[in-house]
Design a protein around this motif. Structure first.
Motif, mmCIF file in Angstrom:
data_model
loop_
_atom_site.group_PDB
_atom_site.id
_atom_site.type_symbol
_atom_site.label_atom_id
_atom_site.label_comp_id
_atom_site.label_asym_id
_atom_site.label_seq_id
_atom_site.Cartn_x
_atom_site.Cartn_y
_atom_site.Cartn_z
ATOM 1 N N VAL A 154 0.926 -1.004 -0.065
ATOM 2 C CA VAL A 154 0.055 0.078 -0.159
ATOM 3 C C VAL A 154 0.963 1.246 -0.047
ATOM 4 O O VAL A 154 0.631 2.365 -0.782
ATOM 5 N N ARG A 155 1.813 1.093 0.750
ATOM 6 C CA ARG A 155 2.725 2.531 1.075
ATOM 7 C C ARG A 155 3.627 2.640 0.058
ATOM 8 O O ARG A 155 3.858 3.804 -0.778
ATOM 9 N N SER A 156 4.394 1.760 -0.689
ATOM 10 C CA SER A 156 5.319 2.058 -1.730
ATOM 11 C C SER A 156 5.247 1.319 -2.972
ATOM 12 O O SER A 156 5.766 1.519 -4.148
ATOM 13 N N ALA A 214 -4.180 -8.532 -9.868
ATOM 14 C CA ALA A 214 -5.483 -8.888 -8.922
ATOM 15 C C ALA A 214 -5.930 -7.625 -8.549
ATOM 16 O O ALA A 214 -7.115 -7.414 -8.313
ATOM 17 N N ILE A 215 -5.020 -6.628 -8.188
ATOM 18 C CA ILE A 215 -5.644 -5.222 -7.362
ATOM 19 C C ILE A 215 -5.631 -4.144 -8.571
ATOM 20 O O ILE A 215 -5.915 -3.119 -7.697
ATOM 21 N N GLY A 216 -5.156 -4.168 -9.529
ATOM 22 C CA GLY A 216 -5.199 -3.193 -10.513
ATOM 23 C C GLY A 216 -4.225 -2.101 -10.237
ATOM 24 O O GLY A 216 -4.793 -1.039 -10.611
ATOM 25 N N LYS A 217 -3.196 -2.461 -9.675
ATOM 26 C CA LYS A 217 -2.265 -1.405 -9.352
ATOM 27 C C LYS A 217 -0.757 -2.040 -9.294
ATOM 28 O O LYS A 217 -0.588 -2.972 -9.184
ATOM 29 N N ALA A 280 -4.681 -14.381 -4.945
ATOM 30 C CA ALA A 280 -4.548 -12.875 -5.110
ATOM 31 C C ALA A 280 -5.978 -12.338 -5.361
ATOM 32 O O ALA A 280 -6.309 -11.091 -4.737
ATOM 33 N N ARG A 281 -6.703 -12.800 -6.386
ATOM 34 C CA ARG A 281 -7.965 -12.244 -6.752
ATOM 35 C C ARG A 281 -8.969 -12.196 -5.590
ATOM 36 O O ARG A 281 -9.883 -11.311 -5.557
ATOM 37 N N LEU A 282 -9.224 -13.339 -5.165
ATOM 38 C CA LEU A 282 -9.920 -13.676 -4.229
ATOM 39 C C LEU A 282 -9.708 -12.728 -2.737
ATOM 40 O O LEU A 282 -10.908 -12.519 -2.054
ATOM 41 N N ARG A 288 -5.110 -4.623 -1.429
ATOM 42 C CA ARG A 288 -5.089 -3.156 -1.496
ATOM 43 C C ARG A 288 -5.315 -2.525 -0.416
ATOM 44 O O ARG A 288 -5.258 -1.124 -0.352
ATOM 45 N N GLY A 289 -5.357 -3.104 0.643
ATOM 46 C CA GLY A 289 -5.270 -2.353 2.209
ATOM 47 C C GLY A 289 -6.770 -2.026 2.680
ATOM 48 O O GLY A 289 -6.797 -1.239 3.544
#
Length: 298
Positions: A154-156, A214-217, A280-282, A288-289
């Motif tokens: 999340v942070r970096s 999975a998280i789109g980032k 990861a998707r589940l 994503r936090g």
């Protein structure tokens, strides 16, 4: 009756939930009533309180039990806790102990070299010497341990681990729970060890790519030294002994470098293995936090 110890931990609670999902009654042993959570609301789940280190607290838990899944915290007291519990189980007339252990997916990993893994080997020798019928579950690293990297993700946007190009073959705890359920509810598993991994041997670069998808980032793998990671673990509140044990474990994984996938147990019990991307998707909200997660016990 089946008893699951360590029922409010990651693997124990997953097994209890699998029993509830299957509509099979199960007894769940917890030491701290305040940490039961929603387990008490699950159908067919009987919560009992007791301490595996203190046999005098275990009589209600062990009454009428046929098989036990033995799980306890991986801290310094694991050896004494589980050996004491084995004696109590044998004295209570339980038919079989299923021990939850572990087996690193890394080729050539020597479990006797490290306190965190050596204790399990010592317990296994004690269990065999007890004369009780036994079964051992030996999963590799849990996919769920990657939840502990969420603050960095999340942070970096970095997955920071001291592994270089080493491959690991982590397994989803839900896969283990499905296998454990079958072992505990069917006959013919005495004196058998079931090793298991996830379906892929992944570098951390590949793991980061799957997390990104999975998280789109964007997530990048950052190779750090074991000393750096140990400092980060301690800054995050890990007890020094645990941070040191983890650092030693990762150093050995990095030195050996290669994992082998073993899906024989999945095939034996007809459990479809969960891929890291599926996992990861589940759990995308966690990575994503956006939702809470459980850290590894001390």
């Amino acid at each position: 009756m089946i008893l699951v110890t360590g029922a409010n931990g990651r693997p124990g609670s997953a097994v209890v939930r699998e029993f509830a999902r299957q509509g099979h009654p199960v007894r769940a042993l917890v030491r701290d009533p305040a940490k039961v959570g929603d387990l008490a609301t699950l159908p067919g789940v009987q919560i009992v309180h007791g301490d595996m280190l203190h046999p005098e607290t275990l009589q209600p838990a062990l009454a009428g039990v046929r098989r036990v899944l033995m799980i306890s915290g991986a801290g310094p007291q694991l050896l004494e806790t589980q050996c004491t519990f084995i004696d109590a189980v044998r004295n209570a007339g339980v038919e079989q102990i299923v021990k939850f252990s572990g087996k690193d997916s890394i080729d050539g990993f020597d479990t006797e070299r490290f306190r965190s893994t050596r204790s399990h080997e010592q317990v296994l020798r004690y269990l065999v010497a007890s004369g009780m019928p036994w079964t051992v579950l030996r999963p590799s690293q849990f996919m769920e341990v990657y939840f502990e990297e969420v603050p960095d993700l999340v942070r970096s946007g970095e997955l920071r681990l001291p592994l270089g190009d080493t491959t690991l073959a982590p397994i989803a705890i839900q896969d283990i729970a499905k296998i454990a359920y079958q072992v505990l509810t069917t006959d013919g598993h005495e004196y058998t060890t079931y090793a298991m991994t996830g379906p892929e041997a992944l570098t951390m670069t590949e793991a980061a790519q799957y997390l990104s998808e999975a998280i789109g980032k964007p997530i990048e793998y950052r190779d750090v030294t074991s000393a750096e990671k140990q400092r980060e673990w301690m800054q995050a509140g890990y007890p020094p002994a645990r941070a040191s044990a983890f650092a030693q474990l990762f150093e050995e994984r990095s030195r050996l470098g290669h994992s082998t996938v073993d899906l024989g147990t999945h095939r034996r019990f007809q459990v479809e293995p969960t891929s890291f991307l599926e996992f990861a998707r589940l759990n995308a909200a966690t990575f994503r936090g956006d939702s809470e997660y459980t850290v590894t016990p001390a």
